[in-house]
Design an enzyme around this catalytic site. Structure first.
Site, PDB file in Angstrom:
ATOM      1  N   HIS A 305       0.754  -1.453   0.022  1.00  0.00           N
ATOM      2  CA  HIS A 305      -0.141   0.011  -0.039  1.00  0.00           C
ATOM      3  C   HIS A 305       0.929   1.095   0.090  1.00  0.00           C
ATOM      4  O   HIS A 305       1.927   1.124   0.808  1.00  0.00           O
ATOM      5  CB  HIS A 305      -0.970   0.144   0.979  1.00  0.00           C
ATOM      6  CG  HIS A 305      -1.663   1.423   1.472  1.00  0.00           C
ATOM      7  ND1 HIS A 305      -1.202   2.177   2.232  1.00  0.00           N
ATOM      8  CD2 HIS A 305      -2.672   1.898   0.534  1.00  0.00           C
ATOM      9  CE1 HIS A 305      -2.204   3.192   2.236  1.00  0.00           C
ATOM     10  NE2 HIS A 305      -3.014   3.080   1.480  1.00  0.00           N
ATOM     11  N   ASN A 306       0.508   2.090  -0.816  1.00  0.00           N
ATOM     12  CA  ASN A 306       1.210   3.448  -0.910  1.00  0.00           C
ATOM     13  C   ASN A 306       2.719   3.058  -0.948  1.00  0.00           C
ATOM     14  O   ASN A 306       3.933   3.496  -0.177  1.00  0.00           O
ATOM     15  CB  ASN A 306       1.057   4.399   0.372  1.00  0.00           C
ATOM     16  CG  ASN A 306      -0.453   5.046   0.227  1.00  0.00           C
ATOM     17  OD1 ASN A 306      -1.165   4.934  -0.584  1.00  0.00           O
ATOM     18  ND2 ASN A 306      -0.731   5.844   1.237  1.00  0.00           N
ATOM     19  N   GLU A 335       1.594   0.098  -5.590  1.00  0.00           N
ATOM     20  CA  GLU A 335       0.606   1.269  -5.768  1.00  0.00           C
ATOM     21  C   GLU A 335       1.375   2.429  -6.205  1.00  0.00           C
ATOM     22  O   GLU A 335       2.302   2.806  -5.756  1.00  0.00           O
ATOM     23  CB  GLU A 335      -0.441   1.486  -4.439  1.00  0.00           C
ATOM     24  CG  GLU A 335      -1.117   2.455  -4.712  1.00  0.00           C
ATOM     25  CD  GLU A 335      -1.995   2.810  -3.201  1.00  0.00           C
ATOM     26  OE1 GLU A 335      -3.229   3.339  -3.574  1.00  0.00           O
ATOM     27  OE2 GLU A 335      -1.691   2.191  -2.241  1.00  0.00           O
ATOM     28  N   ASP A 337       0.047   6.625  -6.614  1.00  0.00           N
ATOM     29  CA  ASP A 337      -1.013   7.778  -6.550  1.00  0.00           C
ATOM     30  C   ASP A 337      -0.365   8.872  -7.466  1.00  0.00           C
ATOM     31  O   ASP A 337       0.715   9.361  -7.188  1.00  0.00           O
ATOM     32  CB  ASP A 337      -0.847   8.161  -4.935  1.00  0.00           C
ATOM     33  CG  ASP A 337      -1.840   7.495  -4.236  1.00  0.00           C
ATOM     34  OD1 ASP A 337      -2.239   6.349  -4.753  1.00  0.00           O
ATOM     35  OD2 ASP A 337      -1.916   7.833  -3.207  1.00  0.00           O
ATOM     36  N   HIS A 350       1.605  11.065  -1.766  1.00  0.00           N
ATOM     37  CA  HIS A 350       0.076  11.032  -0.956  1.00  0.00           C
ATOM     38  C   HIS A 350      -0.640  12.360  -0.797  1.00  0.00           C
ATOM     39  O   HIS A 350      -0.435  13.378  -0.239  1.00  0.00           O
ATOM     40  CB  HIS A 350       0.333  10.603   0.503  1.00  0.00           C
ATOM     41  CG  HIS A 350      -0.688   9.853   1.239  1.00  0.00           C
ATOM     42  ND1 HIS A 350      -1.658   9.050   0.427  1.00  0.00           N
ATOM     43  CD2 HIS A 350      -1.363  10.013   2.406  1.00  0.00           C
ATOM     44  CE1 HIS A 350      -2.465   8.850   1.344  1.00  0.00           C
ATOM     45  NE2 HIS A 350      -2.451   9.172   2.303  1.00  0.00           N
ATOM     46  N   GLU A 384      -3.822   4.990  -8.688  1.00  0.00           N
ATOM     47  CA  GLU A 384      -4.761   6.012  -8.234  1.00  0.00           C
ATOM     48  C   GLU A 384      -4.450   7.181  -8.981  1.00  0.00           C
ATOM     49  O   GLU A 384      -3.378   8.084  -8.821  1.00  0.00           O
ATOM     50  CB  GLU A 384      -4.143   6.293  -6.791  1.00  0.00           C
ATOM     51  CG  GLU A 384      -4.628   4.925  -5.620  1.00  0.00           C
ATOM     52  CD  GLU A 384      -6.051   4.598  -5.600  1.00  0.00           C
ATOM     53  OE1 GLU A 384      -6.929   5.628  -5.803  1.00  0.00           O
ATOM     54  OE2 GLU A 384      -6.399   3.414  -5.952  1.00  0.00           O
TER      55      GLU A 384
END
Length: 748
Positions: A305-306, A335, A337, A350, A384
């Site tokens: 995640h992230n 991931e 973003d 983020h 994302e």
């Protein structure tokens, strides 16, 4: 007395230059570049460095902790100073675990090459050491630490200090007796081989000797038949015991005479027990052995995640290095973003926080280089997308040009899929997971622009969004055709219900769930069936701003494949993740149990209802510990170790038990305590062994751990080689256990 690394260094010109030392610039940022004097110490293992202004203060690190040396501008920090220092002066030492890299700049290209070649040689030599050489190196290291006046000899006072350093609070009379027995020269000091003799007496394994005696008729050797009997009775090896007994003698027996007579001495027996073959984790299951030809939805997939974050979710550093570290740990779903950046270049960070930003271009370049170094099976790029149409087109172009043929752009064989392809089918491919308007069938008919509501994680958990993000999502964001066309088997869709999914979902559609939403869905047995057909991704709550993790086991219990964790945060959750994915060649894919791969109803709350249900009794005799690490490095501080065994699995299997603690002995504590468990679903269970330093007035201190899938446990007398909080090996630190697994014959 000289260490194996020291002897190796003597004959190498580069290493001799490193011993003489050099001034290298240590670089932490574009503005922090300071000269330090670096030198390889006489042990050929330790690199020492200090500032010229630091007085007696200095720092050291072991070459054994260095994973690889990168040459040139191969870190973000060195790239940032590329205009000041050319690539041929720069190199990076990459450490194991979560320790930060060390970026260095030499005074000349030739000096840089000396250090690059030298450290690489030392790393290779460390990797190629056999067990005896590793032990010799370890003994030499202790000798050096204890020899305070550096005269190459140790008096009894120095030996007493050494024992404290080694986590031993030994009776002074007994310590003096061992010292006197080893002092063959009667000089009052131990030299070279005398110290080796002292160490061997100190580390004699009475626990192993007792097991040996149980099967040796004459108490001196194990005949081939006696070793076969041990393998059958204790190690539960069955028919292959005789053949394996001969292999073990050939492999581990140091005495040529014993080998000639087909026998094993106590030394050979102990070498076998501490080897990978004597470890708790079955080495055959460490290798790639599972069927990799089933649909993607039939596998647990190692997921981050992230991935870009090195620290917390609010102010943490974003870094390409985080992707490298995750991929090196076997991660197969990363991931990204994406947000609009300056000069038409999308950035990764983020959003709506103070985390630093990195270029999308650099992330994809890193992925292209490192995606398949550890595993050849597919990588899922979870996107994302918060970018404008213009920068989405840039993203699509970058994905296309940088990833090239590794990027999957169309269904295999150009056929509309009826079920997801397998990891085997997708070897060497990067799959984009993102929104896609229309299906795979309609890709050719899409207009140049399509409209979509929100990004994947925002949609799944609107409560975790910031006010600014909610405001932005009130406006419809457009999704470019170029990016949409690159989504093939991982189309992100909103989850309506299990019934809707069963009736309408295509195999290539998948949903993301926050941990809280996933836990609610997990109460419905339909989730297991859903996950046999569709991919599900679970991610941490937006409230976890410290990058903490949730328990992934709860979601594996219902078949969720992509259970994403914050890889940068050490702890029990990442231990479970590392434990599950340690099997099957660490390839990042683990085949789910057969009862989770079909439409039969499996209820993790009622495991006894499934066909073929059998519960097992797990009995673990915790016998002893060896050379456990110090927690407090103050001189004279000694640990009081205890062992806790934790079972993770379905609700009925979750359990913890621990031994008593041993006063003042981290060197060779002896417990001989048995812990018993009932395991209802062994196919999903993980067993975590934790060693802690007992503290009656505050929380116990963590010392080491090892997590193993239940189905990979080797029964019998086994060693558990402990790992640090970062998941790196703690040299020579282990537990000795006797494990018995049996079917329950009566109802519990």
């Amino acid at each position: 007395m000289e260490s194996p690394q020291s002897l190796f260094a003597q004959g190498d010109e580069d290493l001799q230059v490193m011993k003489a030392g050099a001034m290298l610039r240590k670089v932490k940022s574009r503005s922090w570049k300071k000269q330090r004097h670096f030198r390889l110490q006489e042990d050929g293992q330790t690199i020492w460095y200090k500032s010229r202004w630091a007085g007696t203060g200095h720092s050291t690190f072991s070459v054994a902790d260095v994973d690889v040396v990168r040459e040139g501008h191969q870190s973000e920090i060195l790239l940032s100073i590329a205009d000041e220092f050319p690539a041929d002066l720069c190199f990076t030492l990459v450490f194991r675990g979560r320790r930060s890299n060390l970026d260095l700049v030499a005074e000349s290209p030739s000096e840089a090459q000396v250090w690059i070649r030298g450290v690489r040689k030392l790393i290779q030599n460390t990797k190629s050491m056999n067990d005896k050489e590793r032990l010799d190196q370890w003994i030499w290291d202790w000798f050096q630490k204890a020899d305070k006046n550096k005269d190459g000899r140790m008096n009894f006072k120095e030996v007493r200090t050494l024992l404290k350093m080694m986590n031993v609070d030994m009776n002074e009379e007994y310590a003096l007796r061992l010292f006197t027995m080893a002092d063959n020269s009667e000089s009052g000091c131990l030299e070279n081989e005398e110290f080796v003799q002292f160490y061997k007496m100190l580390t004699e394994r009475e626990d192993v000797w007792r097991v040996f005696q149980d099967y040796s008729r004459d108490g001196q050797i194990l005949t081939l038949a006696e070793l076969e009997d041990f393998l059958k009775q204790e190690q539960q090896e069955g028919e292959r015991s005789l053949e394996h007994a001969q292999e073990l003698i050939d492999r581990y027996e140091p005495s040529e005479n014993a080998k000639k007579h087909g026998a094993m001495s106590i030394d050979g027996f102990q070498m076998y027990l501490v080897s990978p073959e004597g470890a708790i984790l079955d080495p055959q299951l460490l290798a790639l052995h599972q069927d990799m030809s089933q649909p993607l939805s039939h596998y647990f997939i190692c997921s981050s995640h992230n991935t870009y974050l090195m620290d917390d979710q609010l102010r943490g550093q974003s870094s390409q290095e985080a992707y490298i570290q995750a991929l090196k740990r076997g991660c197969r779903c990363v991931e990204v973003d994406c947000w609009d950046g300056p000069n038409g270049e999308p950035v990764v960070y983020h959003g709506h926080t103070f985390t630093s930003k990195i270029l999308f271009r650099d992330v994809i370049t890193t992925l292209a280089e490192y995606a398949f170094k550890v595993s050849e099976f597919p990588v899922i790029l979870s996107l994302e997308n918060h970018c404008s149409m213009e920068q989405q087109r840039v993203m699509a172009q970058l994905l296309d040009t940088i990833l090239g043929d590794t990027l999957l752009r169309a269904p295999l064989d150009r056929l509309v899929p009826q079920e997801l392809p397998s990891p085997q089918d997708l070897k060497g491919k990067v799959l984009l997971k993102a929104k896609k308007i229309g299906g795979v069938e309609e890709s050719e008919t899409l207009t140049d622009e399509v409209t979509d509501e929100v990004s994947d994680e925002d949609e799944a958990d609107p409560k975790s969004m910031s006010a600014e993000a909610l405001r932005l999502n009130d406006k419809k964001s457009k999704f470019s055709r170029e990016l949409s066309d690159l989504v093939v088997y991982c189309k992100s869709v909103h989850f309506h219900s299990f019934e809707y999914s069963r009736l309408h979902s295509k195999c290539y559609e998948m949903s993301s769930f926050s941990e809280s939403k996933a836990r609610k869905l997990a109460k419905d047995t339909e989730f297991v069936c859903h996950n046999s057909r569709q991919l599900s991704r679970v991610y941490p709550s937006g409230m976890r701003t410290d990058s903490s993790n949730y328990n992934p086991q709860e979601l594996w219990n219902v078949g969720c494949q992509i259970v994403a964790l914050n890889f940068q945060t050490a702890g029990p959750e990442m231990d479970l993740n590392d434990g599950l994915f340690s099997q099957n060649g660490c390839c990042g894919y683990v085949l789910k149990p057969d009862f989770m791969r079909n439409d039969d109803s499996f209820d993790p709350e009622r495991p006894q209802d499934r066909n073929g249900y059998t519960s097992l009794r797990l009995s673990i005799q915790v016998i002893s510990g060896q050379q456990l690490p110090k927690v407090n490095h103050k001189e004279g501080s000694i640990v009081d170790p205890l062992v806790r065994v934790e079972i993770y699995g379905v609700f009925q299997d979750q359990a913890k038990q621990e031994t008593s603690y041993i006063d003042n002995n981290g060197f060779n504590p002896l417990w001989n305590e048995t812990l018993n468990f009932i395991v209802h679903v062994p196919e999903l269970a993980l067993v975590r062994f934790v060693v802690e330093d007992y503290d009656k007035s505050s929380r116990n201190d963590f010392m080491g751990q090892f997590t193993v899938p239940f189905t990979c446990i080797q029964p019998g007398y086994r060693h558990i080689h402990l790992l640090s909080k970062d998941g790196t090996a703690i040299p020579l630190s282990s537990l000795f256990v006797n494990i018995k697994i049996s079917e329950l014959t009566t109802e519990v």
